[in-house]
Design a protein around this motif. Sequence first.
Motif, short mmCIF file in Angstrom:
data_model
loop_
_atom_site.label_atom_id
_atom_site.label_comp_id
_atom_site.label_asym_id
_atom_site.label_seq_id
_atom_site.Cartn_x
_atom_site.Cartn_y
_atom_site.Cartn_z
N THR A 149 40.85 44.22 42.71
CA THR A 149 40.86 42.78 42.92
C THR A 149 42.30 42.30 43.04
OG1 THR A 149 38.78 42.47 41.73
CG2 THR A 149 40.20 40.54 41.92
N PHE A 150 42.71 42.08 44.29
CA PHE A 150 44.08 41.65 44.57
C PHE A 150 44.09 41.05 45.97
CE2 PHE A 150 48.71 43.01 43.61
CZ PHE A 150 49.23 41.95 44.32
N LYS A 151 44.02 39.71 46.04
CA LYS A 151 44.06 39.05 47.35
C LYS A 151 45.41 39.28 47.99
CE LYS A 151 40.94 35.31 46.10
NZ LYS A 151 40.81 33.88 45.92
N PRO A 152 45.49 39.50 49.26
CA PRO A 152 44.50 39.34 50.32
C PRO A 152 43.73 40.62 50.64
CG PRO A 152 46.60 39.71 51.34
CD PRO A 152 46.82 39.74 49.83
N TYR A 153 43.90 41.68 49.84
CA TYR A 153 43.23 42.95 50.14
C TYR A 153 41.74 42.82 49.89
CZ TYR A 153 48.08 44.25 49.89
OH TYR A 153 49.43 44.29 50.10
N PRO A 154 40.93 43.49 50.72
CA PRO A 154 39.48 43.31 50.59
C PRO A 154 38.92 43.88 49.29
CG PRO A 154 39.98 44.96 52.27
CD PRO A 154 41.29 44.34 51.84
N GLY A 155 39.40 45.01 48.82
CA GLY A 155 38.99 45.55 47.54
C GLY A 155 37.74 46.40 47.57
N ALA A 156 37.09 46.49 46.42
CA ALA A 156 35.91 47.34 46.26
C ALA A 156 34.73 46.73 47.00
CB ALA A 156 35.58 47.51 44.78
N TYR A 157 33.83 47.61 47.45
CA TYR A 157 32.67 47.13 48.20
C TYR A 157 31.50 48.10 48.04
CZ TYR A 157 33.81 50.78 51.56
OH TYR A 157 34.06 52.00 52.13
N ARG A 169 26.26 46.75 56.34
CA ARG A 169 27.40 45.83 56.19
C ARG A 169 28.07 46.07 54.83
NH1 ARG A 169 25.70 39.82 57.00
NH2 ARG A 169 27.94 39.58 57.24
N LYS A 170 29.38 45.91 54.81
CA LYS A 170 30.12 46.02 53.56
C LYS A 170 30.04 44.69 52.81
CE LYS A 170 33.50 49.46 55.04
NZ LYS A 170 34.93 49.72 55.28
N VAL A 171 29.74 44.77 51.53
CA VAL A 171 29.73 43.61 50.64
C VAL A 171 30.88 43.82 49.66
CG1 VAL A 171 28.44 42.30 48.94
CG2 VAL A 171 27.22 43.38 50.87
N PHE A 172 31.86 42.93 49.71
CA PHE A 172 33.06 43.07 48.89
C PHE A 172 32.90 42.35 47.55
CE2 PHE A 172 34.49 44.20 53.03
CZ PHE A 172 35.37 45.24 52.78
N LEU A 173 33.55 42.91 46.54
CA LEU A 173 33.47 42.39 45.18
C LEU A 173 34.87 42.03 44.69
CD1 LEU A 173 31.48 45.47 44.23
CD2 LEU A 173 30.48 43.22 43.99
N ARG A 174 34.98 40.88 44.04
CA ARG A 174 36.21 40.50 43.35
C ARG A 174 35.80 39.93 42.00
NH1 ARG A 174 39.01 37.56 48.35
NH2 ARG A 174 39.93 39.40 49.30
N LEU A 175 36.55 40.28 41.00
CA LEU A 175 36.25 39.79 39.66
C LEU A 175 37.16 38.64 39.27
CD1 LEU A 175 35.74 42.91 37.37
CD2 LEU A 175 34.02 41.39 38.30
N GLN A 176 36.58 37.72 38.53
CA GLN A 176 37.37 36.72 37.83
C GLN A 176 37.04 36.95 36.37
OE1 GLN A 176 36.28 32.60 38.25
NE2 GLN A 176 38.26 31.90 37.50
N LEU A 177 38.01 37.31 35.60
CA LEU A 177 37.82 37.64 34.19
C LEU A 177 38.50 36.59 33.34
CD1 LEU A 177 38.69 41.35 34.75
CD2 LEU A 177 36.43 40.51 34.14
N LEU A 178 37.77 36.05 32.38
CA LEU A 178 38.29 34.99 31.52
C LEU A 178 37.96 35.27 30.07
CD1 LEU A 178 36.88 31.99 33.59
CD2 LEU A 178 39.23 32.81 33.63
N TYR A 179 38.88 34.92 29.20
CA TYR A 179 38.56 34.88 27.78
C TYR A 179 37.69 33.66 27.54
CZ TYR A 179 42.10 38.41 26.66
OH TYR A 179 42.82 39.57 26.58
N GLU A 180 36.94 33.68 26.47
CA GLU A 180 36.00 32.60 26.16
C GLU A 180 36.66 31.23 26.17
OE1 GLU A 180 32.59 31.69 22.79
OE2 GLU A 180 34.24 33.03 22.29
#
Length: 136
Positions: free
Chosen positions: A99-107, A113-124
């Motif tokens: 997960t690093f924009k602008p790179y497409p990342g994991a899929y 078709r490729k489905v790309f995944l990006r995470l947003q991780l947050l503490y509570e």
Amino acid sequence: VTLHYIDKGVDTGDIIIQRMVAIEPVDTSETLYRKLEQTCVELFKATWPLMRSGQVPRLFQSQEEGTYHATADVNQIDAIDLDKKYTARDLINTIRARTFKPYPGAYFNHQGRKVFLRLQLLYEDQLNEEPNETVH
């Protein structure tokens, strides 16, 4: 983060200074890169006077302790096989590492078709913050 002398190898020169940077469970490759970048600037500023005076230390860098990964090595982990068994930790770490924009990342592939995944991780305690406030 390591500042080192330049030699003929890839990141193999004698070490000038090093500092550990904590990797948090909410870090992606992008947030970690920003932390490393900031730490590198801080180390350079702190060490520059010694560099200019020629009094900078030289610590031998063991080639056995370092790692090197070519782009092709990293690209191999982009494809997630939906029929493969992964531990939750490994799957999350793969996605956050890519997960690093602008790179497409994991899929994963779905109906050709490729489905790309990006995470947003947050503490509570970050759940109600605006998106720009979650920079680490």
